[in-house]
Design a protein around this motif. Structure first.
Motif, PDB file in Angstrom:
ATOM      1  N   SER A 220       0.789  -1.078  -0.071  1.00  0.00           N
ATOM      2  CA  SER A 220       0.280   0.537   0.463  1.00  0.00           C
ATOM      3  C   SER A 220       1.253   0.999   0.026  1.00  0.00           C
ATOM      4  CB  SER A 220      -0.961  -0.407   1.209  1.00  0.00           C
ATOM      5  OG  SER A 220      -0.447  -0.108   2.454  1.00  0.00           O
ATOM      6  N   PHE A 643      -6.498  -8.791  -2.219  1.00  0.00           N
ATOM      7  CA  PHE A 643      -6.674  -7.451  -3.419  1.00  0.00           C
ATOM      8  C   PHE A 643      -6.649  -7.601  -4.406  1.00  0.00           C
ATOM      9  CE2 PHE A 643      -3.988  -8.143   0.644  1.00  0.00           C
ATOM     10  CZ  PHE A 643      -5.455  -7.138   1.403  1.00  0.00           C
ATOM     11  N   LYS A 675      -6.645  -2.515  -5.411  1.00  0.00           N
ATOM     12  CA  LYS A 675      -6.448  -2.271  -3.572  1.00  0.00           C
ATOM     13  C   LYS A 675      -5.165  -2.965  -3.206  1.00  0.00           C
ATOM     14  CE  LYS A 675     -11.767  -3.088  -2.683  1.00  0.00           C
ATOM     15  NZ  LYS A 675     -12.777  -3.909  -1.606  1.00  0.00           N
ATOM     16  N   THR A 726      -7.087  -1.063   3.823  1.00  0.00           N
ATOM     17  CA  THR A 726      -6.750  -1.233   2.481  1.00  0.00           C
ATOM     18  C   THR A 726      -7.098   0.367   1.967  1.00  0.00           C
ATOM     19  OG1 THR A 726      -8.857  -3.614   3.011  1.00  0.00           O
ATOM     20  CG2 THR A 726      -8.567  -2.572   0.605  1.00  0.00           C
ATOM     21  N   ILE A 728      -6.824   2.089  -1.487  1.00  0.00           N
ATOM     22  CA  ILE A 728      -7.933   2.396  -2.894  1.00  0.00           C
ATOM     23  C   ILE A 728      -7.529   2.583  -3.935  1.00  0.00           C
ATOM     24  CG2 ILE A 728     -10.220   1.792  -4.375  1.00  0.00           C
ATOM     25  CD1 ILE A 728     -11.376   0.915  -1.780  1.00  0.00           C
TER      26      ILE A 728
END
Lengths: 1067, 584
Positions: A220, A643, A675, A726, A728
């Motif tokens: 991420s 993901f 994601k 998460t 996005i």
């Protein structure tokens, strides 16, 4: 239904069978040569049979030989800097393949997630850094070298050798765990400090979900994929890169000289009405006269402010040896003034040497790299010495199996200052009164033991005493792997890799005599530990072209253990002697020892992932990614996260309607959504835990004065419900190559929202003082634009140029914290003496500056009377903004008055070449960032620490005659309206433009070097950080910190100028 | 060739299968913590006993490091705010104390939040003992004792909060993160529950215990009496205090009484003597890096690098008003009419006298307790030689000429009863006594004044004064002569006027317990804070500038503001469970 299923299974089986049958073995051996446009051999070019992983690399003569399935095989020849070329083998047994120089970065090969792609195929947000750009500026940590090189990547760093930087891809997606994931030769890690940058071949930054979510679990914050150099078939090639230079500390703080300091001391005391019966202020050094008088000596025994002729100045009384009785120092006043910054710094050497050896044949190839990096810091006794060895090799068995390893070993010795700390040498340099000399009359240390100078300690003494403190670290990192071409187009790969490190540090905090607040004992410390991580990856890769359809597919399975290890540390007091080899924990006195040890079980992750890239007619691209991760950081119920990502691209330039536009070489629009996950929380977050603590739970319940009973206390509240954070991301981008491949434009817009953000909000004190559970509550939004423009060409005969501009913007906003919590203060790192300046609040960017907004200074009594009621208000003091309009300044009037997040960061790399000369300048700029110059609290306000050094800003402080001043009245008064509140007075503009690199290089003509047996020889002179244009008043506007509390300057180790001579040779 | 391919294919499958099997073992994704215990581990006899030690361990207010903000001695909230002392040092250091000293403390002042966190950590630790105890297999005898000690501690910590903030949340063992009920309100009066805890401890705890530092029956009695005193429940307090005076013993069975030597209450070598009813046990060089060694008081030493104790940082400087209070008349009695702050009655100070200059200390009549309470120039400072005046003071103009003394160790004890494992030498093994016998006697005297016999009150006060009259309790010079002109006597005339008697008792507490963190809270519970403190401000302002313009406002300043941070953290949908105190 069942029938359909059976048909489907049967069909799949047939397909598999076909794949196997397809591989018939009418093999053919060919050889050939790869040459450039001017018929020079191309060394190291990859020659691969299309659709297989069969391939080789050209040798020093550009020659290759290869076995191909049949005459219809197509060879794909690629090499960095050339356009890839496809050649059908045909009937000939030898082939000369000429490559055309490719100026377009769109055609370069890019190492991405688990695979390699041509840039034209890429539809995610992906940036690359060339190997020579990466090493352009010497740095002890490769991450620093990324600064300004990649659009969308921000590097906050300091000048401290070996420092760890804040590397942030597209802002801040989380409150913790914003470090990008590095994938080095396929092995994930969060630290690349031990990598020798000269060993790096490619650096790829994966910025969006489309490109990075294949690393789902930890992607991420973005992914930086690094591959190190590989051996190439051909004769042994030896490279050497070396440089030597000097770093200059530059100018320190602008402080008052001793005479001015004394005068302003009188001003401050008089302004506060602090005068004695005779109407004059008094000071242990400056006397009690109408005007202050500088003494001849600041200390003689226990007397301060001593003049020549005083019997206390008898040198025979002198003693600084505790064993010989009471300390008796005689310290002459330095009326000319000590420049403490100058005293703690020096012109420091920097050198680095890297040797690379590579070579190989059909069956085995190797690369071996040796690196030595030695940077002294400009501050005394800070340095980084790093030794590295890398050995990468690969063996081919029966043309179908490749086995190899990439191994790096590194040793480093890296004593550092605690950066951004009010007690570090840099802070002490602006705190020590200039009347104090470095040494007393007999060469002992001088300091604030002389009354009247408050409590800073002599930083030269501190740094000198620390010279034998050692911090050693040793690390091994790498992997072993095997690749098998199972059938045509299908390759299986397994890789096991990881890191193992150990460290050991020891040293002493010495007993002192020269300070007002001395350290009473010699305190010896020793600590050691080890840690490891490993990753086992298994992938199967399939690629095939069916007419206009091109398919690449990847499936994989991965098991990871990260961050496991144990540590041990101890302290002891007053060893018999301070001789370095004598002092051990064992030789310290028997009472007063402390020990501690702890460990981390590591974070285990288990993953399954897959990716399909499909290209239709070489112009419509689509990519699907799916990854499922399980993490030991979460409780059993929520361990797994999925993901997905989808992206698409359209190469408009391949369409008929654009094909004939001559100035357009390439135009691609692309977009993606996906994601990514983050699970970087404390490994123990799911557990309720209790811990023993000798400091905070043990208690002398039996009344013993020297021993305690063991106690335990609750240390952590667990949250078994924690789950994946998460992120996005939506990304829309455009790649264009124009004007005969001389202009590249890469543009991306993104929108990145983090949901279920893992955050441990403070809980009411009623739950006790424990580590609070990290829960999925917060959310954050980042939006921005990444832009890269590359222009190259020539503007006259023999003149060439290349300009590379990167531009990064991000806008960060916290969109939610926890129930009932809409802010938390940034105080986990550094701390001011007046509370924190940074607050993280919903609706504001991370680490925003919060406090009272200074609207000006009170001009006179009427101004005070007419203004909202404010504690401590008086002419010349801060007048705060009455935000809520209740005509009273209260905590409700605190506002956000700025933040340290840059609006734009940009790098411009410009190279101009003439014949064998190249001139390079690399400018880095940060715009729109603010900095809290907390040093002002110490230097601009007398009562903060009376007697310390004073900034020359007070020369323009407010007086009834100087009402236009921006610096408040200089007085010994500490209250709400002077120096006790975080307010906007401390904030400065942190924008700057810095010449990170200016370099002139000369490549010796071939005919000269050839005679010496050298293929290529380049010499250069270089200046880094040659100039910085900024309004910032402190040493360096680039102020780092931690994510939730950065941009506050408590004593920042500045980046300083370096002058370097260098040499680069290939044999 | 086919078989070759099959072999590698099989090999690959095998590798994948092995990986899957290995990784899917449930244990792979379960990583156990290192070096820490779980809920089940502590629900045992050993676990509960050690949790109990952990609950005692934060009596000093130190839950995570050197926290002077949360000091158990209340040197800021009780002594400085009570007029015993100035913040001292220089104006800017620990600037958050300045507004507290000036009765201008804001709800955002970090000092209040830290103190709050410390006392509620004590509460939470006490509750953790009770929670684990409920699940543990221990003998009935142990269960009663452990429960009694934990409830005592819970009552103690709440009492500490009650003194500070009055409107406080009461937190018991039903409050838990998992129960989501931890945002506890503060609108219900906590006194009944504090009393219940202390009463339960009093009723269940034995007299004799294994270690002297534990709370026994009599310790619980003393704190129950203290709670009654704050509630003005003199009728309930009086019999309890009488029984402590008559038959209270410490956990070792030693009968409580006054120490023959006043100063032995402040010496690590004579700790846990008969006067110490309940103390925070301090220890040094115990592996705790100084955290068990009064780190909350390391700022409170003379400011000098050589020949002086501690070495840092010149805080907590006694006020001139306090020093003057020790002036006695020809009968050795204090000047209860307040005339000690006037004319020649004021004690001579060395404010503004240079380091080398001659200075003769005050020659007038003084209560000898002054010189165990205040370090002043020309008077022996324990065994450190005479206090040299300004050269031990960081900034006279800001803090005055005096140094604190009750927290200071002897030179002969340095490195033996002080801890060297941090930068300061001021980490000591001196216990801070939370309640001492003199305290109890003077509470009893108060009760007698309010609801009983004034003569009995006089008797209690005189017991306290008689100890001070004993020359053993005087500061002596090396030649054995008293360091100053000590004149102290007992109240020999019968007490007949309640108001006068009350004044005498209250003043005796001021003199006896000065610099021990009680003054502000005593003034508030007596309802005398506003008049006394505003008079103090008016007097002290004639000497020093730092209190200029300060004012004690009632009812606002009777209690400290609820920390804004805690109010914010207790909010649900924008509504906080905690209400701010009046006028903040």
């Amino acid at each position: 239904m069942k029938k359909i299923y059976h048909h489907f299974v049967a069909g799949c089986c047939c397909m598999l069978l076909l794949l196997c049958v397809n591989s018939t073995f009418a093999q053919k051996k060919i050889s050939g040569k790869v040459i450039s446009e001017n018929n020079e051999p191309v060394l190291g070019a990859t020659v691969q049979v299309k659709g297989t992983s069969t391939g080789t690399v050209t040798d020093v003569n550009g020659a290759f030989s290869l076995t191909v399935p049949d005459a219809s095989a197509i060879l794909v020849v690629t090499f960095v800097g050339y356009k890839p070329r496809e050649v059908t083998v045909g009937e000939a047994s030898t082939l000369d393949i000429q490559l055309e120089t490719s100026a377009s970065s769109l055609n370069e090969l890019v190492v991405t997630g688990y695979t390699t792609q041509q840039r034209k195929e890429i539809i995610g947000a992906v940036s690359t850094v060339k190997a020579d750009e990466l090493v352009a500026v010497p740095a002890g940590n490769a991450e620093q070298q990324l600064q300004g090189r990649v659009a969308g990547l921000t590097v906050l760093t300091s000048g401290q050798p070996g420092t760890t930087s804040l590397v942030r891809i597209r802002g801040f997606a989380s409150f913790a765990g914003n470090e990008p994931l590095y994938i080095v030769d396929g092995v994930p890690t969060f630290s690349i400090e031990n990598i020798n940058s000269f060993d790096i071949e490619t650096t790829t930054v994966l910025k969006d979900a489309g490109s990075a979510s294949i690393y789902g679990a930890r992607a991420s914050a973005g992914v930086i994929v690094i591959t190190t150099k590989k051996g190439r078939r051909g004769k042994l090639q030896v490279t050497y890169d070396g440089s030597y230079g000097w770093q200059t500390p530059g100018k320190g703080f602008s402080m008052l000289n001793p005479e001015q300091t004394a005068r302003y001391t009188w001003t401050a005391l008089r302004n506060a009405g602090k005068v004695e019966a005779n109407g004059n202020p008094t000071h242990p050094q400056y006397g009690n006269g109408v005007d202050p008088v500088l003494p001849d000596y600041i200390l003689a025994g226990d007397q301060a402010g001593v003049f020549e002729g005083n019997p206390a100045l008898d040198p025979s009384l002198y003693n600084v040896d505790f064993n010989k009785g009471d300390i008796y120092q005689i310290v002459r006043a330095n009326k000319a003034g000590t420049d403490w910054y100058d005293e703690i710094t020096r012109t420091a050497p920097i050198q680095q040497h890297a040797v690379g050896l590579s070579g190989g044949n059909d069956n085995s190839r190797f690369y071996v790299g040796f690196g030595y990096y030695d940077q002294e810091g400009v501050v005394l006794n800070t340095y980084l010495k790093r030794y590295t060895i890398r050995a990468n090799s690969e063996f081919t068995i029966h043309n179908r199996v490749r086995i190899g390893e990439n191994i790096q070993m590194a040793y480093r010795d890296n004593p550092q200052l605690t950066n951004l700390n009010e007690g570090n040498a840099i802070s002490l340099a602006y705190r020590m009164n200039p009347l104090i000399p470095v040494h007393d009359i007999m060469g002992g240390w001088a300091g604030t033991a002389a009354k009247g100078f408050n409590n800073p300690s002599n930083p030269v003494a501190n740094q000198t005493r620390a010279k034998d403190n050692k911090g050693h670290a040793f690390g091994v990192f790498g992997n072993v792997y095997a690749e098998v071409d199972l059938v045509k187009d299908l390759t299986f790969r397994t890789s096991f890799g990881g890191g193992l490190f150990s460290f050991y540090a020891n040293g002493i905090t010495s007993r002192t005599y020269e300070n007002s607040e001395n350290i009473g004992n010699d305190l010896l410390f020793e600590n050691a530990g080890y840690g490891y991580s490993w990753t086992w990856t298994n992938t199967a890769r399939y690629q095939h072209t069916f007419g206009i359809h091109d398919i690449k597919a990847l499936v994989g399975i991965e098991a990871i253990r990260d961050g496991a290890g144990r540590n041990l540390s101890g302290t002891g007091l007053n060893p018999f002697t301070n001789v370095v080899n004598y002092r051990t924990l064992t030789t310290t006195q028997s009472s007063g020892r402390t020990v501690a040890s702890d460990g981390s079980p590591g974070n285990d992750i288990f993953s399954i992932f897959g990716k399909v890239d499909y290209t239709l007619m070489d112009r419509y691209l689509i990519s699907l990614v799916l990854r499922r991760d399980g993490s030991s950081n979460f409780g059993i119920a929520n361990r797994y996260g999925t993901f997905p990502a989808i992206s698409g691209g359209w190469r408009l330039s391949q369409e008929n309607f654009l094909r004939n536009v001559s100035w357009l070489n390439e135009l691609k629009i692309r977009g993606g959504w996906g994601k990514m996950g983050n699970q970087r929380i404390d490994l123990n977050n799911q557990y309720n835990l209790y811990a023993a603590s000798a400091s905070f739970a043990a208690y002398a319940i039996d009344g013993s004065s020297t021993a305690t009973f063991e106690g335990i206390n609750k240390a952590r509240i667990g949250n078994p419900e924690g789950r994946w954070e998460t992120n996005i991301t939506t990304n829309i981008g455009l790649d264009a190559t124009l004007f005969n491949n001389t202009l590249d434009i890469i543009f991306d817009w993104y929108h990145k929202r983090t949901n279920d953000l893992l955050y441990n909000p403070e809980l009411p004190a009623t739950v006790g003082q424990v580590t609070y559970p990290t829960i999925n509550v917060a959310s954050m939004l980042n939006r921005g634009i990444d832009l890269q423009i590359i222009k190259r060409g020539s503007f006259a005969r023999n003149w060439r140029y290349e300009a590379n501009l990167t531009l990064t913007t991000y806008k960060n906003e916290i969109t939610r914290l926890a129930e009932g919590v809409d802010y938390f203060d940034g105080n986990s790192f550094g701390s001011t003496r007046i509370g924190t300046f940074t607050r993280n609040q919903v609706g504001h960017p991370i680490s925003a500056f919060y406090g009272y907004d200074v609207v000006g200074l009170f001009q006179d009594d009427n101004d005070v009377k007419d203004s909202p009621e404010q504690d401590g208000a008086a002419p010349g003091r801060f007048k705060y903004r009455d935000v809520d309009g209740d005509n009273r300044i209260t905590p409700a009037d605190r506002v956000f008055f700025g933040d340290p997040n840059p609006r734009v960061t940009s790098g411009l790399d410009l190279t101009i070449g003439y014949k064998n000369f190249d001139f390079n300048i690399f400018l880095y700029t940060v715009q729109g960032a603010k900095v809290i110059n907390y040093t002002r609290w110490f230097t601009d306000f007398f009562p903060s620490f009376p007697g310390q050094a004073i900034s020359d800003r007070v020369l323009d402080s407010w007086t009834p005659q100087n009402k236009g001043a921006s610096t408040p009245v200089f007085e010994d008064v500490s209250n709400f309206s002077t120096n006790t509140q975080p307010n906007s007075y401390y904030m400065e503009n942190g924008a700057y433009i810095r010449a990170r690199n200016v370099q002139l290089s000369y490549t010796l003509p071939n005919y000269v070097t050839k005679r010496a047996g050298i293929e290529r020889l380049k010499v250069y002179v270089q200046a880094t950080n040659l100039f910085t244009i900024t309004d910032y008043d402190g040493l360096d506007p680039a102020v780092s910190g931690v994510d939730t509390n950065f941009g506050v300057d408590y004593g920042n180790y500045p980046l300083t100028r370096q002058f370097i001579l260098g040499l680069s040779a290939t044999f | 060739m086919k078989s070759y391919k099959a072999i590698i294919g099989l090999f690959a499958m095998a590798v994948i299968t092995a990986t899957v099997l290995y990784a899917c073992r449930k244990s792979f994704l379960t990583r156990e913590p290192i070096g820490q215990l779980g809920d089940a581990d502590v629900a045992t006899k050993k676990g509960v006993e050690e949790l109990l030690i952990g609950a005692y361990a934060v009596l000093d207010g130190n839950y995570n490091g050197f926290n002077w903000q949360s000091s158990c001695t209340n040197w800021v909230y009780g002594s400085i705010a009570g007029g015993d002392a100035h913040k001292g040092s220089n104006a800017g250091d620990q600037a958050d104390i300045n507004p507290i000293e000036r009765y201008e403390g804001l709800p955002t002042n970090e000092y209040f939040n830290t103190k709050w966190k410390a006392v509620y950590d004590g509460v939470a630790r006490s509750n953790n003992v009770l929670k684990a105890l409920a699940r543990a297999d221990v003998s009935d005898e142990d269960r009663v004792r452990i429960r009694g000690e934990a409830r005592f501690l819970r009552g103690f910590y709440h009492l500490e909060a009650k003194k500070m903030w009055n409107n406080i949340p009461y937190v018991d063992e039903t409050i838990d993160y998992v129960n989501n009920n931890y945002k506890v309100g503060n609108t219900e009066d906590a006194w009944p529950k504090i009393e219940a805890d202390l009463k339960a401890a009093y009723d269940s705890l034995p007299e004799l215990m294994a270690q002297v530092g534990r709370a026994n029956k009599w310790v619980a009695a003393a704190f129950l009496a203290k709670a009654y005193m704050f509630e003005k429940k003199y009728a309930e307090a009086r019999p309890l205090l009488e029984s402590i005076i008559a038959s209270g013993v410490n956990p070792r069975g030693v009968k409580f009484d006054l120490e023959p030597r006043f100063q032995d209450n402040y010496n690590a070598e004579t700790k846990n003597g008969r006067e110490s009813i309940f103390a925070v046990q301090a220890s040094v060089n115990d592996g705790g890096a100084g955290n068990n060694a009064n780190p909350d008081q390391i700022l409170n030493f003379p400011y000098s690098d050589q020949g002086a104790p501690g070495g840092c940082c010149g805080f907590f400087q006694p006020t001139q008003e306090l020093v003057n209070s020790y002036r006695t008349d020809a009968n050795g009695l204090p000047l209860l009419d307040g005339s000690y702050n006037t004319g020649a009655n004021q004690v001579k100070s060395d404010q503004g006298v240079a380091a080398g200059a001659d200075f003769t200390p005050d020659a007038g009549r003084l209560d000898p307790r002054l010189d165990w309470t205040v370090g002043r120039r020309g008077i022996p400072y324990l065994d450190w030689g005479n206090h040299p005046g300004v050269s031990w003071i960081r900034d006279q103009a800001n803090g005055g000429p005096y140094s604190p003394k009750k927290n200071v160790y002897y030179k002969s004890q340095e490195k033996v009863l002080t801890d060297g494992s941090s930068w300061t030498n001021g980490l000591t093994a001196i216990n801070y006594i939370l309640v001492r016998y003199a305290d109890v006697l003077l509470w009893a005297a108060e009760c007698e004044v309010e609801i009983g016999s004034l003569e009995k009150a006089r008797e209690y006060v005189n017991r306290v004064r008689e100890r001070a009259m004993d020359e053993q309790s005087w500061v002596k010079r090396s030649d054995g002569t008293p360091a100053a002109n000590y004149v102290i006597g007992t109240y020999d005339a019968a007490w007949t006027d309640q108001a006068a008697a009350r004044k005498a008792v209250h003043f005796e507490r001021k003199l006896e317990l000065a610099m021990e963190g009680h003054r502000f809270f005593d003034l508030v519970r007596w309802g005398e804070a506003s008049s006394t403190l505003n008079a103090y401000i008016a007097y002290e302002t004639t000497i020093m500038s730092l209190l200029r313009g300060a004012q004690f406002r009632e009812p606002k300043n009777l209690y400290y503001p609820i920390p804004q941070r805690q109010i914010d953290l207790s909010a649900t949908n924008g509504v906080s469970a905690l209400e701010q105190n009046p006028d903040y």
